[in-house]
Write a protein that holds these residues in place. Structure first.
Motif, PDB file in Angstrom:
ATOM      1  N   LEU A 112       0.641  -1.127   0.150  1.00 27.57           N
ATOM      2  CA  LEU A 112       0.027  -0.201   0.065  1.00 27.57           C
ATOM      3  C   LEU A 112       0.771   1.231  -0.041  1.00 27.57           C
ATOM      4  O   LEU A 112       1.944   1.271   0.272  1.00 27.57           O
ATOM      5  CB  LEU A 112      -1.053  -0.028   1.226  1.00 27.57           C
ATOM      6  CG  LEU A 112      -0.445   0.126   2.515  1.00 27.57           C
ATOM      7  CD1 LEU A 112      -1.560   0.152   3.452  1.00 27.57           C
ATOM      8  CD2 LEU A 112       0.417  -1.142   3.062  1.00 27.57           C
ATOM      9  N   GLY A 113       0.323   2.465  -0.354  1.00 24.03           N
ATOM     10  CA  GLY A 113       0.912   3.558  -0.529  1.00 24.03           C
ATOM     11  C   GLY A 113       1.027   4.188   0.759  1.00 24.03           C
ATOM     12  O   GLY A 113       0.233   3.952   1.761  1.00 24.03           O
ATOM     13  N   ALA A 114       2.071   5.121   0.927  1.00 23.93           N
ATOM     14  CA  ALA A 114       2.004   5.704   2.175  1.00 23.93           C
ATOM     15  C   ALA A 114       1.503   7.113   2.395  1.00 23.93           C
ATOM     16  O   ALA A 114       1.843   8.178   2.527  1.00 23.93           O
ATOM     17  CB  ALA A 114       3.779   6.144   2.344  1.00 23.93           C
ATOM     18  N   SER A 127      -3.105   6.796  11.052  1.00 22.70           N
ATOM     19  CA  SER A 127      -3.055   6.575   9.599  1.00 22.70           C
ATOM     20  C   SER A 127      -3.313   4.830   9.235  1.00 22.70           C
ATOM     21  O   SER A 127      -2.956   3.949  10.268  1.00 22.70           O
ATOM     22  CB  SER A 127      -1.482   6.658   9.296  1.00 22.70           C
ATOM     23  OG  SER A 127      -1.086   5.990   7.968  1.00 22.70           O
ATOM     24  N   VAL A 128      -4.013   4.757   8.283  1.00 21.80           N
ATOM     25  CA  VAL A 128      -4.080   3.277   7.755  1.00 21.80           C
ATOM     26  C   VAL A 128      -2.913   2.629   7.527  1.00 21.80           C
ATOM     27  O   VAL A 128      -2.779   1.416   7.847  1.00 21.80           O
ATOM     28  CB  VAL A 128      -5.161   3.336   6.597  1.00 21.80           C
ATOM     29  CG1 VAL A 128      -5.479   1.858   5.995  1.00 21.80           C
ATOM     30  CG2 VAL A 128      -6.613   3.782   6.914  1.00 21.80           C
ATOM     31  N   THR A 129      -1.967   2.942   6.769  1.00 24.48           N
ATOM     32  CA  THR A 129      -0.839   2.633   6.533  1.00 24.48           C
ATOM     33  C   THR A 129      -0.038   2.245   7.620  1.00 24.48           C
ATOM     34  O   THR A 129       0.443   0.999   7.810  1.00 24.48           O
ATOM     35  CB  THR A 129       0.035   3.319   5.564  1.00 24.48           C
ATOM     36  OG1 THR A 129      -0.815   3.929   4.472  1.00 24.48           O
ATOM     37  CG2 THR A 129       1.487   3.060   5.300  1.00 24.48           C
ATOM     38  N   GLU A 130       0.030   3.169   8.782  1.00 23.36           N
ATOM     39  CA  GLU A 130       0.767   2.791  10.079  1.00 23.36           C
ATOM     40  C   GLU A 130      -0.144   1.594  10.752  1.00 23.36           C
ATOM     41  O   GLU A 130       0.675   0.542  11.198  1.00 23.36           O
ATOM     42  CB  GLU A 130       0.768   4.144  10.926  1.00 23.36           C
ATOM     43  CG  GLU A 130       1.650   3.892  12.118  1.00 23.36           C
ATOM     44  CD  GLU A 130       0.616   3.321  13.322  1.00 23.36           C
ATOM     45  OE1 GLU A 130       1.409   2.616  14.019  1.00 23.36           O
ATOM     46  OE2 GLU A 130      -0.324   3.487  13.283  1.00 23.36           O
ATOM     47  N   TYR A 131      -1.257   1.766  10.569  1.00 28.86           N
ATOM     48  CA  TYR A 131      -1.983   0.542  11.409  1.00 28.86           C
ATOM     49  C   TYR A 131      -1.636  -0.634  10.817  1.00 28.86           C
ATOM     50  O   TYR A 131      -1.533  -1.781  11.273  1.00 28.86           O
ATOM     51  CB  TYR A 131      -3.555   0.900  11.418  1.00 28.86           C
ATOM     52  CG  TYR A 131      -4.302  -0.335  12.020  1.00 28.86           C
ATOM     53  CD1 TYR A 131      -4.481  -0.139  13.530  1.00 28.86           C
ATOM     54  CD2 TYR A 131      -4.960  -1.126  11.444  1.00 28.86           C
ATOM     55  CE1 TYR A 131      -5.249  -1.042  14.455  1.00 28.86           C
ATOM     56  CE2 TYR A 131      -5.629  -2.096  12.028  1.00 28.86           C
ATOM     57  CZ  TYR A 131      -5.785  -2.268  13.657  1.00 28.86           C
ATOM     58  OH  TYR A 131      -6.391  -3.133  14.094  1.00 28.86           O
ATOM     59  N   VAL A 132      -1.691  -0.819   9.360  1.00 32.94           N
ATOM     60  CA  VAL A 132      -1.691  -1.983   8.678  1.00 32.94           C
ATOM     61  C   VAL A 132      -0.196  -2.592   9.001  1.00 32.94           C
ATOM     62  O   VAL A 132      -0.115  -3.639   9.446  1.00 32.94           O
ATOM     63  CB  VAL A 132      -2.027  -1.956   7.133  1.00 32.94           C
ATOM     64  CG1 VAL A 132      -1.591  -3.081   6.437  1.00 32.94           C
ATOM     65  CG2 VAL A 132      -3.504  -1.540   6.814  1.00 32.94           C
ATOM     66  N   SER A 133       0.836  -1.782   8.887  1.00 38.23           N
ATOM     67  CA  SER A 133       2.103  -2.170   9.217  1.00 38.23           C
ATOM     68  C   SER A 133       2.454  -2.479  10.320  1.00 38.23           C
ATOM     69  O   SER A 133       3.321  -3.398  10.453  1.00 38.23           O
ATOM     70  CB  SER A 133       3.146  -1.017   8.410  1.00 38.23           C
ATOM     71  OG  SER A 133       2.951  -0.030   9.308  1.00 38.23           O
TER      72      SER A 133
END
Length: 146
Positions: A112-114, A127-133
């Motif tokens: 996914l994109g940052a 952030s969605v990205t932070e949560y997913v990672s």
């Protein structure tokens, strides 16, 4: 020894970063002869502020997402991804991208994109990205730019 990924998920939200993530996901899927799952999550929180639930609006958003994902699917096939699928889901992007969809599709790499929400929403919601990672059970690749 390099891990060979078999089931790759890429999350698309319409941003430039998500498009860069898509391009990277297609290349990795083609190189690994892997299944590519192109995913868009319609955040149901965006409909909570609508005073009267308008199913026509939900249907329109869903159709637009479907049209966009068909375009991504065609691009993936043209670029060499042999096994590409696309899905539109409704709910919490964080939960669906990091847990629900990967479990359902046996995903071993999420790309996914940052991207994120605006600064205030990031502080309040994260952030969605932070949560997913941070929470996904499989590998996560965050694409910052092309």
């Amino acid at each position: 020894m390099l891990k060979q990924y078999r089931h790759i998920q890429v999350a698309i939200d319409g941003s430039k970063e998500a498009d860069a993530a898509f391009q990277k996901a297609v290349a990795i899927a083609a190189r690994n002869d892997a299944d590519l799952e192109i995913l868009h999550v319609i955040d149901t929180r965006s409909f909570q502020n609508v005073s009267s639930f308008d199913s026509a609006m939900v249907e329109q958003v869903s159709k637009e997402a479907e049209t966009k994902l068909k375009e991504y699917h065609q691009r993936a096939i043209k670029a060499g991804a042999k096994k590409a699928n696309y899905t539109v889901e409704f709910g919490s992007p964080k939960t669906i991208i990091s847990h629900d969809f990967p479990k359902k599709k046996n995903i071993d790499l999420i790309i996914l994109g940052a991207t994120g929400l605006n600064a205030v929403e990031r502080i309040l919601l994260g952030s969605v990205t932070e949560y997913v990672s941070r929470t996904a059970k499989c590998d996560v690749l965050v694409i910052r730019n092309k």
